[in-house]
Design an enzyme around this catalytic site. Structure first.
Site, PDB file in Angstrom:
ATOM      1  CD  GLU A 121      -3.275   0.075   0.277  1.00  0.00           C
ATOM      2  OE1 GLU A 121      -2.928   1.148  -0.287  1.00  0.00           O
ATOM      3  OE2 GLU A 121      -4.428  -0.384   0.193  1.00  0.00           O
ATOM      4  CG  ASN A 126      -8.584   2.438   0.964  1.00  0.00           C
ATOM      5  OD1 ASN A 126      -7.397   2.672   1.126  1.00  0.00           O
ATOM      6  ND2 ASN A 126      -9.096   1.224   1.077  1.00  0.00           N
ATOM      7  CG  ASP A 176      -7.345  -0.250  -1.935  1.00  0.00           C
ATOM      8  OD1 ASP A 176      -6.891   0.607  -1.164  1.00  0.00           O
ATOM      9  OD2 ASP A 176      -7.249  -1.469  -1.703  1.00  0.00           O
TER      10      ASP A 176
END
Length: 294
Positions: free
Chosen positions: A17, A147, A199
């Site tokens: 991430e 997100n 996301d």
């Protein structure tokens, strides 16, 4: 579908991430949340350096003068360049047994805007927060998975997704004060046949928003008015976040996840957990540096 992403590093992350390009170092930092690591990738040499942390790290920003601001399970921390804790800036105000900081980035004035994830996936305890010298302030509540934080080129629009609700929002954002208001739905995702959901995201110089679709195997680009302009395949089922980098800011990096995926999926997508990149026609925005006194 247009030409897509290629593997640049078989990083084997569990939950890759938050890629962040360092203009000063010309390297990419990204995290592996579940493995409690910050990675430093030099695309010129393919060297990878790993910083080990004591708890899960959901997001990072680069600090003016060096080091990181990081959203961890316990709260927002200032870390040195080796990932060692310098001091805690703010506690995670939620139930830390089922909540940790997830996605976030530095705003145009040097504040840190970061959200949390509700690991129960049902209570809606997650929120979106702003940290500055006055402390932690909540910008949104009743979320499942915060997100997609990104800002428009003028800093006056904030993008933010609630992934498990398949929804991407925009807010009016005041860079002078850090106040977010007037939340509106920008786009909704998902169908009976497509479980792709928003996301992590990034914005380019034309003001277009790019989002990685978790379980959707692709990255989409939207105009500022919400029109889908293009989508690009990623050779994994679960891309997680995109971020611009490179000397000309025209390389779009994309992290991915392998954790929680079925054996059949991992066999079909053996590069899951890798780091990918694609050249783009338009440059992306440089991410601001965190200023603890903002």
């Amino acid at each position: 579908m247009e030409a897509g992403f290629n593997l640049v590093l078989d990083a084997k992350t569990s939950l890759g991430e938050c890629p962040v390009w360092s203009v000063a170092e010309q390297v990419l930092y990204f995290v592996d949340i579940k493995s409690r690591r910050i990675h430093r990738f030099d695309p010129a040499t393919n060297d990878l350096t790993t910083l080990e942390l004591s708890e899960e790290v959901g997001c990072i920003g680069l600090v003016a003068g060096g080091g990181f601001v990081a959203g961890l399970r316990s709260g927002i921390w200032l870390l040195d360049a080796d990932g060692r804790p310098v001091r805690k800036l703010a506690d995670n105000p939620e139930d830390q047994t089922i909540s940790r900081f997830n996605d976030g980035m530095v705003d145009p004035m040097g504040r840190f805007v970061a959200g949390t994830v509700d690991e129960s996936r049902e209570k809606g305890i997650a929120g979106l927060y702003r940290y500055d010298r006055n402390g932690l302030a909540q910008l949104a509540d009743d979320l499942l998975t915060s997100n997609g934080v990104a800002f428009s080129p003028d800093g006056r629009r904030l993008y933010h997704a609630d992934t498990l609700r398949y929804t991407l929002y925009t807010y009016d954002y005041a860079p002078e004060t850090g106040i977010a208001s007037n939340r509106q739905v920008f786009s909704r995702f998902g169908s009976d046949t497509d479980k792709g959901r928003p996301d992590g995201g990034a914005v380019d110089l034309e003001g277009c928003y790019w989002t990685a679709l978790f379980e959707g195997g692709r990255v989409q680009r939207y105009s500022p008015d919400g029109a889908l302009l293009a989508e690009y395949p990623v050779p994994v089922k679960c891309p997680t976040m995109v971020s611009f980098g490179g000397a000309d800011m025209r390389t779009l990096y994309c992290t991915s996840a392998s954790i929680g995926r079925s054996q059949a999926e991992l066999e079909a997508f053996p590069l899951s957990g890798g780091l990918f990149a694609m050249r783009t026609d338009v440059a992306g925005l440089q991410k601001p540096l965190f200023n603890p006194e903002a």
